[in-house]
Design a protein around this motif. Structure first.
Motif, PDB file in Angstrom:
ATOM      1  N   LEU A 195       0.837  -1.201   0.000  1.00  0.00           N
ATOM      2  CA  LEU A 195       0.000   0.000   0.000  1.00  0.00           C
ATOM      3  C   LEU A 195       0.871   1.250   0.000  1.00  0.00           C
ATOM      4  O   LEU A 195       1.924   1.284   0.657  1.00  0.00           O
ATOM      5  N   PRO A 196       0.468   2.305  -0.691  1.00  0.00           N
ATOM      6  CA  PRO A 196       1.174   3.585  -0.586  1.00  0.00           C
ATOM      7  C   PRO A 196       1.131   4.080   0.855  1.00  0.00           C
ATOM      8  O   PRO A 196       0.171   3.823   1.592  1.00  0.00           O
ATOM      9  N   VAL A 197       2.151   4.812   1.250  1.00  0.00           N
ATOM     10  CA  VAL A 197       2.235   5.304   2.624  1.00  0.00           C
ATOM     11  C   VAL A 197       1.033   6.192   2.959  1.00  0.00           C
ATOM     12  O   VAL A 197       0.503   6.126   4.075  1.00  0.00           O
ATOM     13  N   ALA A 198       0.589   6.985   2.006  1.00  0.00           N
ATOM     14  CA  ALA A 198      -0.560   7.858   2.259  1.00  0.00           C
ATOM     15  C   ALA A 198      -1.796   7.052   2.648  1.00  0.00           C
ATOM     16  O   ALA A 198      -2.569   7.451   3.532  1.00  0.00           O
ATOM     17  N   ASP A 199      -1.982   5.891   1.998  1.00  0.00           N
ATOM     18  CA  ASP A 199      -3.132   5.042   2.327  1.00  0.00           C
ATOM     19  C   ASP A 199      -2.982   4.435   3.726  1.00  0.00           C
ATOM     20  O   ASP A 199      -3.960   4.313   4.468  1.00  0.00           O
ATOM     21  N   LEU A 200      -1.774   4.048   4.076  1.00  0.00           N
ATOM     22  CA  LEU A 200      -1.542   3.496   5.419  1.00  0.00           C
ATOM     23  C   LEU A 200      -1.859   4.538   6.481  1.00  0.00           C
ATOM     24  O   LEU A 200      -2.504   4.237   7.491  1.00  0.00           O
ATOM     25  N   LEU A 201      -1.404   5.761   6.254  1.00  0.00           N
ATOM     26  CA  LEU A 201      -1.647   6.815   7.233  1.00  0.00           C
ATOM     27  C   LEU A 201      -3.129   7.146   7.325  1.00  0.00           C
ATOM     28  O   LEU A 201      -3.641   7.443   8.415  1.00  0.00           O
ATOM     29  N   SER A 202      -3.824   7.084   6.213  1.00  0.00           N
ATOM     30  CA  SER A 202      -5.276   7.316   6.240  1.00  0.00           C
ATOM     31  C   SER A 202      -5.980   6.225   7.025  1.00  0.00           C
ATOM     32  O   SER A 202      -6.954   6.481   7.754  1.00  0.00           O
ATOM     33  N   LEU A 203      -5.482   5.024   6.895  1.00  0.00           N
ATOM     34  CA  LEU A 203      -6.092   3.893   7.598  1.00  0.00           C
ATOM     35  C   LEU A 203      -5.935   4.024   9.107  1.00  0.00           C
ATOM     36  O   LEU A 203      -6.788   3.566   9.875  1.00  0.00           O
ATOM     37  N   THR A 204      -4.857   4.661   9.552  1.00  0.00           N
ATOM     38  CA  THR A 204      -4.622   4.766  11.000  1.00  0.00           C
ATOM     39  C   THR A 204      -5.664   5.621  11.712  1.00  0.00           C
ATOM     40  O   THR A 204      -5.843   5.480  12.924  1.00  0.00           O
ATOM     41  N   VAL A 205      -6.338   6.511  10.992  1.00  0.00           N
ATOM     42  CA  VAL A 205      -7.310   7.391  11.657  1.00  0.00           C
ATOM     43  C   VAL A 205      -8.705   6.793  11.668  1.00  0.00           C
ATOM     44  O   VAL A 205      -9.648   7.415  12.184  1.00  0.00           O
TER      45      VAL A 205
ATOM     46  N   SER B 226      -9.566   3.746  13.089  1.00  0.00           N
ATOM     47  CA  SER B 226      -9.867   3.043  14.340  1.00  0.00           C
ATOM     48  C   SER B 226      -8.584   2.814  15.121  1.00  0.00           C
ATOM     49  O   SER B 226      -7.482   2.874  14.564  1.00  0.00           O
ATOM     50  N   LYS B 227      -8.735   2.535  16.422  1.00  0.00           N
ATOM     51  CA  LYS B 227      -7.571   2.219  17.249  1.00  0.00           C
ATOM     52  C   LYS B 227      -6.911   0.923  16.782  1.00  0.00           C
ATOM     53  O   LYS B 227      -5.691   0.760  16.883  1.00  0.00           O
ATOM     54  N   TYR B 228      -7.740   0.016  16.267  1.00  0.00           N
ATOM     55  CA  TYR B 228      -7.205  -1.265  15.786  1.00  0.00           C
ATOM     56  C   TYR B 228      -6.224  -1.041  14.649  1.00  0.00           C
ATOM     57  O   TYR B 228      -5.101  -1.568  14.647  1.00  0.00           O
ATOM     58  N   PHE B 229      -6.619  -0.226  13.663  1.00  0.00           N
ATOM     59  CA  PHE B 229      -5.724   0.006  12.523  1.00  0.00           C
ATOM     60  C   PHE B 229      -4.578   0.940  12.880  1.00  0.00           C
ATOM     61  O   PHE B 229      -3.506   0.867  12.277  1.00  0.00           O
ATOM     62  N   LEU B 230      -4.785   1.814  13.859  1.00  0.00           N
ATOM     63  CA  LEU B 230      -3.672   2.632  14.335  1.00  0.00           C
ATOM     64  C   LEU B 230      -2.583   1.732  14.916  1.00  0.00           C
ATOM     65  O   LEU B 230      -1.393   1.916  14.654  1.00  0.00           O
ATOM     66  N   PHE B 231      -3.005   0.738  15.704  1.00  0.00           N
ATOM     67  CA  PHE B 231      -2.059  -0.213  16.285  1.00  0.00           C
ATOM     68  C   PHE B 231      -1.397  -1.056  15.202  1.00  0.00           C
ATOM     69  O   PHE B 231      -0.169  -1.229  15.185  1.00  0.00           O
ATOM     70  N   LEU B 232      -2.204  -1.565  14.273  1.00  0.00           N
ATOM     71  CA  LEU B 232      -1.686  -2.476  13.256  1.00  0.00           C
ATOM     72  C   LEU B 232      -0.733  -1.753  12.300  1.00  0.00           C
ATOM     73  O   LEU B 232       0.317  -2.296  11.927  1.00  0.00           O
TER      74      LEU B 232
END
Length: 586
Positions: A21-31, A33-39
């Motif tokens: 995944l592009p880094v921008a997509d990963l960072l978007s995913l972190t916001v 849920s707490k689950y994806f922020l952790f993952l």
């Protein structure tokens, strides 16, 4: 079949989806849920992203965490250099206007268009690797040789006064430097050797084409090169002596006569004329029988120790096994000197009980784990280190004459500091901690400690003069620093700036580091260092000087070589010769 991304097993996400995944997509995913922020904060994930996107894997250090932070900072890393300035080894266009010898504090080196992620010091030079696998060099690969102004980089003594890019066939993934030579490993697993920067040669041997013979580490000692193979065996060769030197000299003479491979630099690039040397390196003997220091019983017998890391010194290799055994291999002066040499186990550097009995640890001043496992070794010239990682990390130091009965040297200030890298110059030392702090100690070595100008430091400050009489004299050598002292990267700024060091290198009488800013660059013009040219630096009457060496002009078709005295600084002699303490910088 999962119908929602939340239902996908985390192992699948971390191993298969997130890495592409592009880094921008990963960072978007972190916001979301707490689950994806952790993952999405998984250390292994960001370590993989660093290697894939920036060609950075943290090799050469014991770093285990902080990969996401480093990823964020690598878009604009800064290169700092300091110490001895002779042989153009610092690559600076302008030098600080200090009256002290050398450059006594970190100065930023600009390499336009390159994001440097690895810096390696040679005896009188620096080599660097960027995120695209390009290799940059500056200084002089062999400062004991003289070159003419019109010579290209086929000449060993040709200085690169500022960073130049080497035009190599394939991207490079790692570099190692000896005193007057270097080698690199490319993405295809090929080993390239440099005795000059214009005519690198690839080492070709059946020993490198066997199953499990893929090189996983290259390591230059003082005058030899070596490779640690995937199967744990070690190959050694000597680019400047013996059969390989004869092959090199014959090929270079042929190139000179045919007028190829002069390697004149154009537009900041050295066009390398590559060739292949078909000479078999020496396969070192296998490891001796070693004790089960991990206490794992049958598994130890079924899976015997193998080397996972090596460090090169002057005619000696330090080795580390997957179980934490530290060993040495001596007698690597030249191919014929190996004889009946073998690996010798160093129990005082390896076994928990012996380490805990050392007086520095037995008094209870340091927290030690129940089981100590050495995880990394490093070495250069006369010194080596063996260290573990984490908050309870320990750092053990040895010397060229360390034997199986020798006890390690312990520096209290390095213990329990999560040290991830230990580097050695000829007479100065550097240690990097996981929190980005760099510490140096040892000899002043023309400013290689980087602690500041001794003429302006307060009396008694590490790196400064011990008393007013020494300071008033102004031309003596400041006393050695015995306690590792933190290096600052904001000298000359009106406002202090917090910076994070993620890589350090040292050799000769010089040091370099890669640094990330922890604060935005509000005003990069906020700099009051007064600079002068390289010529002014070398002609400064207030600078200390050292006895000149006598470089030899290579024959290059002129018949017998002749001697020409020139004021290059550098030892120019092998270990044990008369100017051991009188000349500067490897």
């Amino acid at each position: 079949m999962p119908t929602n991304i939340v239902d996908v097993p985390p192992e699948i996400l971390l191993e298969n989806l997130f890495p592409v995944l592009p880094v921008a997509d990963l960072l978007s995913l972190t916001v979301t849920s707490k689950y994806f922020l952790f993952l999405c904060s998984d250390e292994t994930l960001w370590h993989r992203k660093l290697k894939a996107d920036y060609n950075f894997d943290g090799s050469g250090t014991a770093r285990r965490t902080g990969w996401k932070f480093i990823y964020r900072g690598l878009y604009r890393p800064k290169v700092f250099v300091w110490g001895e300035a002779e042989n153009s080894r610092l690559g600076l266009r302008q030098y600080p206007g200090s009256r002290s010898a050398g450059v006594p504090f970190p100065v930023q080196l600009d390499i336009p268009g390159a994001n440097i992620i690895k810096l390696i010091a040679g005896g009188m030079s620096f080599h660097a690797l960027d995120t695209r696998g390009n290799m940059y060099v500056w200084g002089t690969l062999d400062g004991t040789m003289y070159s003419l102004h019109l010579d290209g980089y086929a000449a060993k003594g040709k200085p690169a006064r500022n960073p130049l890019k080497l035009e190599m066939p394939d991207p490079i993934r790692s570099i190692s430097c000896g005193r007057l030579h270097s080698c690199s490993l490319d993405i295809k697993g090929r080993i390239w050797n440099f005795v000059n920067w214009g005519r690198p040669f690839r080492l070709s041997s059946h020993l490198l084409s066997q199953p499990d013979s893929e090189p996983i580490q290259i390591e230059c000692g003082w005058s030899f090169s070596s490779a640690l193979l995937k199967n744990g065996e070690v190959l050694v060769w000597w680019p400047t002596v013996g059969a390989l030197q004869e092959e090199v000299d014959t090929r270079f003479q042929s190139m000179d006569e045919s007028g190829v491979g002069e390697a004149q630099a154009r537009n900041g690039i050295i066009p390398c004329h590559t060739w292949t040397a078909a000479v078999d390196p020496v396969l070192l003997p296998s490891l001796p029988s070693l004790p089960d220091i991990a206490g794992i019983g049958e598994d130890f017998r079924e899976h015997p120790p193998r080397l996972i890391e090596i460090g090169g010194m002057d005619s000696m290799i330090i080795g580390l096994t997957n179980y934490g055994h530290v060993l040495r291999f001596r007698g690597l002066d030249h191919e014929g000197a190996i004889g009946t040499s073998g690996w010798q186990y160093l129990p005082e550097f390896s076994e928990t009980a012996r380490i805990c009995q050392l007086s520095e640890f037995s008094d209870g001043n340091f927290e030690l784990p129940e089981t100590i496992k050495i995880t990394h070794v490093s070495a250069h010239f006369m010194h080596f280190s063996a260290f573990s990682t984490g908050s309870c990390s320990i750092v053990l130091q040895g010397e060229i004459d360390t034997d199986p009965d020798s006890k390690p040297k312990i520096i209290p200030e390095l213990q329990n500091r999560d040290i991830i890298s230990v580097e050695f110059g000829d007479y100065h030392n550097a240690a990097l901690s996981a929190n980005g702090k760099l510490y140096t100690w040892g000899s002043y070595s023309k400013g290689a400690l980087g602690l500041g100008d001794p003429l302006t430091l307060p009396i008694g400050t590490p790196g400064g003069f011990a008393n007013q009489a020494q300071l008033n004299g102004g031309r003596g050598r400041p006393p050695s620093v015995t306690v590792p002292t933190e290096v600052r990267f904001d000298h000359g700024r009106r406002k202090s700036k917090d910076r994070f060091c993620f890589s350090v290198t040292a050799a000769g009488w010089h040091t370099g580091a890669l640094v990330i800013d922890l604060e935005p660059d509000e005003n990069e013009e906020d700099d009051k260092i007064q600079f002068r040219s390289e010529q002014q630096q070398s002609q400064d009457p207030d600078s200390w000087s050292t006895p000149p060496i006598v470089p030899q002009i290579p024959a290059r078709g002129w018949g017998m070589p002749f001697i020409h005295r020139i004021g290059f600084a550098g030892r120019g002699m092998h270990r044990g010769q008369s100017n051991r303490d009188g000349a500067s910088g490897s």
